[in-house]
Design an enzyme around this catalytic site. Structure first.
Site, short mmCIF file in Angstrom:
data_model
loop_
_atom_site.label_atom_id
_atom_site.label_comp_id
_atom_site.label_asym_id
_atom_site.label_seq_id
_atom_site.Cartn_x
_atom_site.Cartn_y
_atom_site.Cartn_z
N GLY A 84 0.74 -1.10 -0.14
CA GLY A 84 -0.03 0.09 0.00
C GLY A 84 0.77 1.27 -0.12
O GLY A 84 1.87 1.16 0.35
N TYR A 147 -7.05 7.45 -0.10
CA TYR A 147 -6.57 6.22 0.75
C TYR A 147 -7.78 5.55 1.59
O TYR A 147 -7.96 4.36 1.78
CB TYR A 147 -5.50 6.68 1.82
CG TYR A 147 -5.05 5.59 2.53
CD1 TYR A 147 -3.61 4.97 2.09
CD2 TYR A 147 -5.32 5.11 3.91
CE1 TYR A 147 -2.93 4.07 2.86
CE2 TYR A 147 -4.56 4.16 4.71
CZ TYR A 147 -3.33 3.84 4.18
OH TYR A 147 -2.82 2.75 4.86
N PRO A 177 -4.93 -1.91 10.70
CA PRO A 177 -4.07 -1.54 11.50
C PRO A 177 -4.67 -0.14 11.71
O PRO A 177 -5.01 0.64 10.88
CB PRO A 177 -2.87 -1.55 10.83
CG PRO A 177 -2.84 -2.32 9.72
CD PRO A 177 -4.31 -2.42 9.49
N1 CAA Z 1 -8.06 17.27 11.39
C1 CAA Z 1 -8.69 18.46 11.12
N2 CAA Z 1 -8.01 19.43 10.58
C2 CAA Z 1 -6.73 19.40 10.23
C3 CAA Z 1 -5.99 18.09 10.20
C4 CAA Z 1 -6.84 17.00 11.02
N3 CAA Z 1 -6.32 15.74 10.90
N4 CAA Z 1 -5.00 18.15 9.53
C5 CAA Z 1 -4.89 19.31 9.08
N5 CAA Z 1 -5.94 20.19 9.65
C6 CAA Z 1 -6.34 21.51 9.39
C7 CAA Z 1 -5.16 22.15 9.55
O1 CAA Z 1 -5.05 22.48 11.07
C8 CAA Z 1 -5.44 23.73 8.91
O2 CAA Z 1 -6.11 24.45 9.41
P1 CAA Z 1 -6.35 25.95 9.46
O3 CAA Z 1 -5.91 26.33 7.95
O4 CAA Z 1 -7.40 26.34 9.81
O5 CAA Z 1 -4.66 26.13 10.32
C9 CAA Z 1 -5.76 22.94 7.40
O6 CAA Z 1 -6.23 21.44 7.90
C10 CAA Z 1 -4.99 22.61 6.41
O7 CAA Z 1 -3.88 22.02 6.84
P2 CAA Z 1 -2.38 21.90 6.32
O8 CAA Z 1 -1.77 23.41 6.23
O9 CAA Z 1 -1.48 21.11 6.88
O10 CAA Z 1 -2.88 21.64 4.73
P3 CAA Z 1 -1.89 20.82 3.66
O11 CAA Z 1 -2.46 20.99 2.40
O12 CAA Z 1 -0.37 21.12 3.82
O13 CAA Z 1 -1.80 19.36 4.17
C11 CAA Z 1 -2.59 17.19 4.86
C12 CAA Z 1 -2.84 18.57 4.86
C13 CAA Z 1 -1.89 16.45 3.65
C14 CAA Z 1 -3.70 16.46 5.25
C15 CAA Z 1 -1.47 17.09 6.15
O14 CAA Z 1 -2.18 17.73 7.22
C16 CAA Z 1 -1.06 15.62 6.41
O15 CAA Z 1 -0.55 15.01 5.94
N6 CAA Z 1 -2.13 15.00 7.50
C17 CAA Z 1 -1.83 13.66 7.74
C18 CAA Z 1 -2.68 12.71 7.17
C19 CAA Z 1 -2.79 11.49 7.69
O16 CAA Z 1 -3.00 11.11 8.99
N7 CAA Z 1 -2.15 10.48 7.09
C20 CAA Z 1 -2.07 8.90 7.57
C21 CAA Z 1 -0.61 8.54 6.81
S1 CAA Z 1 -0.43 6.91 7.68
C22 CAA Z 1 -1.58 5.96 7.08
O17 CAA Z 1 -2.18 6.17 6.22
C23 CAA Z 1 -1.28 4.27 7.63
C24 CAA Z 1 -2.78 4.10 8.26
O18 CAA Z 1 -3.04 3.35 7.48
C25 CAA Z 1 -3.09 4.68 9.43
#
Ligand code: CAA
Length: 241
Positions: A84, A147, A177
């Protein structure tokens, strides 16, 4: 009887732990991978598990790859669809490429791989298909429309295929997971991980790949023949489906 297991995405992270655990339990194990040759070679040297390189997003590549594994090991009894990728982005910024790559690798691969082995399993009246879905397919995740959609699809795939094969000695199950200590999770921006993810895990830490591998062993066992179509959450209490 020595069973043969194939683990996709089996040279790093959760997949590597699954392969190692299966091998330690007496399975013949093969691991597929796609991108990282250095990590795959290191895994092979350390684990003694043979590696095969192909793209699980391509049906034809899977046909050829599985043919090679079967030529080396004999028929596959246990298929772990683990490969994945993530291409996280909020949906309003997501490109068609980010969508297709994730859906094809994380959901299309279940068709591409399972289709290669299911007929043989039906003839031999034994099989274990274990699909590694995700907590984010169960609950949704900000930044992961692609995803979450694919991983939710993995659960539907699991249930339908389980029904079709329940009478034939073949079980089909999904593991979901939560956030596990792998390179994939380490790639999440540090502030997001620390502020938005870790505080939501009641156990208070990331999971370890071996904690997922343990469940794969459980589902792969001969004695697990009555467990099919199930979705096993392993997420430190973060989401109780
Ligand atoms: N919940 C609520 N709000 C969120 C958030 C969340 N989880 N993450 C970001 N935001 C908000 C930010 O606070 C921001 O708000 P403000 O503008 O009011 O401050 C807004 O969303 C934009 O955030 P970013 O500036 O970070 O936006 P971006 O476009 O640069 O990035 C993102 C956004 C790509 C989603 C980044 O936050 C990110 O990578 N997040 C992680 C996502 C995640 O959990 N992925 C899991 C990967 S691991 C996996 O997938 C394995 C598995 O199976 C569990």
């Amino acid at each position: 009887m020595t069973r043969t297991a194939l683990v996709t995405g089996g040279t790093r992270g959760i997949g590597a732990a699954i392969g190692r655990a299966l091998k330690a339990s007496g399975y013949r194990v093969a691991a597929s991978y796609h991108g990282n040759d250095t990590a795959a070679t290191k895994f092979k040297m350390e684990s003694g598990i043979p590696i095969y390189k192909w793209d699980v997003g391509s049906f034809d590549a899977c046909t050829e790859g599985v043919r090679e594994v079967v030529a080396d090991f004999g028929p596959i009894d246990v298929l772990v669809n683990n490969a994945g990728i993530t291409k996280d982005s909020t949906f309003h910024k997501m490109t068609p490429e980010q969508w297709s790559a994730v859906v094809n690798t994380n959901l299309g691969s279940l068709f591409n791989m399972t289709r290669q082995v299911i007929e043989g399993m039906r003839i031999r009246k034994f099989g274990r298909i274990i699909n590694i879905s995700s907590i984010n397919g169960q609950k949704g995740q900000f930044g992961q429309v692609n995803y979450s959609a694919a991983k939710a699809g993995d659960i539907g795939f699991t249930k339908a295929l389980a029904l079709e094969n329940a009478k034939g000695g073949i079980t089909v199950n999904a593991i979901c997971p939560g956030y596990i200590n792998t390179e994939m999770v380490q790639a999440v921006p540090k502030d997001v991980l620390e502020k938005s993810i870790l505080p939501l895990i009641p156990v208070g830490r990331l999971g370890e790949p071996e904690e997922i591998a343990r469940a794969v062993l459980f589902l792969a066992a001969e004695e697990a023949g009555f467990i099919t179509g199930s979705t096993l959450s392993i997420n430190g209490g973060q989401y109780m489906a």
